[in-house]
Design a protein around this motif. Structure first.
Motif, PDB file in Angstrom:
ATOM      1  N   ILE A  60       2.400  20.469  -8.148  1.00 50.48           N
ATOM      2  CA  ILE A  60       2.557  19.033  -8.105  1.00 50.48           C
ATOM      3  C   ILE A  60       3.702  18.751  -9.011  1.00 50.48           C
ATOM      4  N   TYR A  61       3.773  19.323 -10.071  1.00 49.75           N
ATOM      5  CA  TYR A  61       4.930  19.137 -11.159  1.00 49.75           C
ATOM      6  C   TYR A  61       6.313  19.385 -10.477  1.00 49.75           C
ATOM      7  N   SER A  62       6.386  20.774  -9.598  1.00 50.85           N
ATOM      8  CA  SER A  62       7.701  20.794  -8.698  1.00 50.85           C
ATOM      9  C   SER A  62       7.789  19.650  -7.894  1.00 50.85           C
ATOM     10  N   LEU A  63       6.904  19.142  -7.278  1.00 45.45           N
ATOM     11  CA  LEU A  63       7.072  18.299  -6.174  1.00 45.45           C
ATOM     12  C   LEU A  63       7.557  16.929  -6.803  1.00 45.45           C
ATOM     13  N   LEU A  64       7.026  16.341  -7.899  1.00 38.02           N
ATOM     14  CA  LEU A  64       7.386  15.296  -8.487  1.00 38.02           C
ATOM     15  C   LEU A  64       8.779  15.346  -9.211  1.00 38.02           C
ATOM     16  N   ASN A  65       8.926  16.646  -9.537  1.00 38.75           N
ATOM     17  CA  ASN A  65      10.280  16.964 -10.348  1.00 38.75           C
ATOM     18  C   ASN A  65      11.527  16.533  -9.375  1.00 38.75           C
ATOM     19  N   VAL A  66      11.296  17.018  -7.832  1.00 35.32           N
ATOM     20  CA  VAL A  66      12.353  16.463  -6.993  1.00 35.32           C
ATOM     21  C   VAL A  66      12.257  14.985  -6.465  1.00 35.32           C
ATOM     22  N   ASN A  67      11.212  14.416  -6.485  1.00 39.06           N
ATOM     23  CA  ASN A  67      10.994  13.155  -6.118  1.00 39.06           C
ATOM     24  C   ASN A  67       9.679  12.434  -6.640  1.00 39.06           C
ATOM     25  N   GLU A  68       9.994  11.554  -7.839  1.00 42.52           N
ATOM     26  CA  GLU A  68       8.828  11.197  -8.583  1.00 42.52           C
ATOM     27  C   GLU A  68       7.963  10.153  -7.723  1.00 42.52           C
ATOM     28  N   ARG A  69       8.608   9.758  -6.689  1.00 45.67           N
ATOM     29  CA  ARG A  69       7.824   8.821  -6.148  1.00 45.67           C
ATOM     30  C   ARG A  69       7.043   9.307  -4.683  1.00 45.67           C
ATOM     31  N   LEU A  70       6.982  10.665  -4.829  1.00 44.57           N
ATOM     32  CA  LEU A  70       6.031  11.353  -3.836  1.00 44.57           C
ATOM     33  C   LEU A  70       4.934  10.955  -3.907  1.00 44.57           C
ATOM     34  N   ASN A  71       3.920  10.542  -3.033  1.00 44.42           N
ATOM     35  CA  ASN A  71       2.583  10.353  -3.194  1.00 44.42           C
ATOM     36  C   ASN A  71       1.979  11.558  -2.856  1.00 44.42           C
ATOM     37  N   TYR A  72       0.691  12.197  -3.306  1.00 47.81           N
ATOM     38  CA  TYR A  72       0.281  13.318  -2.777  1.00 47.81           C
ATOM     39  C   TYR A  72      -1.336  13.021  -2.802  1.00 47.81           C
ATOM     40  N   LEU A  73      -2.051  13.933  -2.188  1.00 47.66           N
ATOM     41  CA  LEU A  73      -3.622  14.017  -2.278  1.00 47.66           C
ATOM     42  C   LEU A  73      -3.652  15.682  -2.477  1.00 47.66           C
ATOM     43  N   HIS A  74      -4.707  15.876  -3.388  1.00 45.38           N
ATOM     44  CA  HIS A  74      -4.973  17.217  -3.484  1.00 45.38           C
ATOM     45  C   HIS A  74      -6.297  17.741  -3.268  1.00 45.38           C
ATOM     46  N   PHE A  75      -6.777  18.718  -2.727  1.00 48.68           N
ATOM     47  CA  PHE A  75      -8.177  19.330  -2.227  1.00 48.68           C
ATOM     48  C   PHE A  75      -7.906  20.634  -2.564  1.00 48.68           C
ATOM     49  N   THR A  76      -9.164  20.911  -3.020  1.00 51.80           N
ATOM     50  CA  THR A  76      -9.507  22.407  -3.442  1.00 51.80           C
ATOM     51  C   THR A  76     -10.180  23.156  -2.424  1.00 51.80           C
ATOM     52  N   GLU A 109       0.730  -1.271   0.112  1.00 52.84           N
ATOM     53  CA  GLU A 109      -0.052   0.098   0.140  1.00 52.84           C
ATOM     54  C   GLU A 109       0.765   1.204   0.067  1.00 52.84           C
ATOM     55  N   LYS A 110       0.424   1.952  -0.633  1.00 58.13           N
ATOM     56  CA  LYS A 110       1.185   3.577  -0.765  1.00 58.13           C
ATOM     57  C   LYS A 110       0.730   4.435   0.423  1.00 58.13           C
ATOM     58  N   GLN A 111       1.820   5.195   0.811  1.00 57.38           N
ATOM     59  CA  GLN A 111       1.437   5.988   1.499  1.00 57.38           C
ATOM     60  C   GLN A 111       1.428   7.545   1.018  1.00 57.38           C
ATOM     61  N   ILE A 112       0.720   8.393   1.835  1.00 54.22           N
ATOM     62  CA  ILE A 112       0.428   9.678   1.151  1.00 54.22           C
ATOM     63  C   ILE A 112       1.739  10.665   1.897  1.00 54.22           C
ATOM     64  N   ASP A 113       2.524  11.152   1.061  1.00 56.79           N
ATOM     65  CA  ASP A 113       3.601  12.128   1.589  1.00 56.79           C
ATOM     66  C   ASP A 113       3.222  13.557   1.829  1.00 56.79           C
ATOM     67  N   VAL A 114       2.539  14.147   0.985  1.00 58.42           N
ATOM     68  CA  VAL A 114       2.305  15.528   0.756  1.00 58.42           C
ATOM     69  C   VAL A 114       0.685  15.715   0.686  1.00 58.42           C
ATOM     70  N   LEU A 115       0.158  16.626   1.465  1.00 56.25           N
ATOM     71  CA  LEU A 115      -1.245  16.857   1.219  1.00 56.25           C
ATOM     72  C   LEU A 115      -1.349  18.332   0.781  1.00 56.25           C
ATOM     73  N   LEU A 116      -1.814  18.432  -0.428  1.00 61.30           N
ATOM     74  CA  LEU A 116      -1.892  19.921  -1.075  1.00 61.30           C
ATOM     75  C   LEU A 116      -3.494  20.470  -0.889  1.00 61.30           C
ATOM     76  N   ILE A 117      -3.396  21.780  -0.434  1.00 57.06           N
ATOM     77  CA  ILE A 117      -4.695  22.395  -0.231  1.00 57.06           C
ATOM     78  C   ILE A 117      -4.593  23.550  -1.080  1.00 57.06           C
ATOM     79  N   GLU A 118      -5.231  23.823  -2.383  1.00 60.39           N
ATOM     80  CA  GLU A 118      -4.882  24.559  -3.166  1.00 60.39           C
ATOM     81  C   GLU A 118      -6.014  24.531  -4.190  1.00 60.39           C
TER      82      GLU A 118
END
Length: 147
Positions: free
Chosen positions: A23-39, A4-13
């Motif tokens: 998201i592009y910037s985050l994945l550019n540093v570490n393509e394995r970062l898992n994120y959730l995005h909420f508006t 199971e994947k873990q969530i590394d970053v929660l983005l609220i934007e």
């Protein structure tokens, strides 16, 4: 069976463009970062505090970073930050405000609430990549959180 994947970053934007750039910037540093995005902040709070899961795991268990915009629909980002920082469940999760506001009052109040960092959104694409990339690298790779 895949682990199971873990969530590394929660983005609220709420801005589509800023979300995609972040998201592009985050994945550019570490393509394995898992994120959730909420508006909206309400969606994020509901998800975290009502113990909802993503990929089978509660988000707050492995979260390395919360990135929060201040100007959100329905609720002020500072109010959302305060709720995260007042809760024993989430107060040790690094919370970074990412805002276009350079208002000294916003910055002062954010730090009084307990945010870990206040970052002003860069205007240019390359600057955005560098600033968000360094932010992501530090908070998700270098920083050690208490258990």
């Amino acid at each position: 069976m895949e682990k199971e994947k873990q969530i590394d970053v929660l983005l609220i934007e709420d801005s589509q463009d800023d979300s995609e750039l972040t998201i592009y910037s985050l994945l550019n540093v570490n393509e394995r970062l898992n994120y959730l995005h909420f508006t909206t902040g309400e969606e994020a709070l509901d998800f975290v505090f009502n113990n909802k899961t993503h990929w089978g795991q509660p988000v707050k268990d492995n979260l390395k970073l919360i990135i929060l915009d201040l100007k959100l629909p329905k609720a002020n980002g500072l109010d959302i930050a305060k709720k995260f920082k007042e809760s024993d469940q989430t107060k040790t999760i690094p919370l970074v405000v990412l805002s276009s506001s350079k208002n000294t009052n916003d910055i002062h109040v954010a730090y009084q609430i307990g945010v870990n960092s206040y970052v002003v959104k860069p205007d240019k694409f390359e600057g955005y990549l560098k600033k968000i990339g360094s932010l992501a690298f530090y908070w998700s790779t270098v920083n050690e959180r208490p258990n």
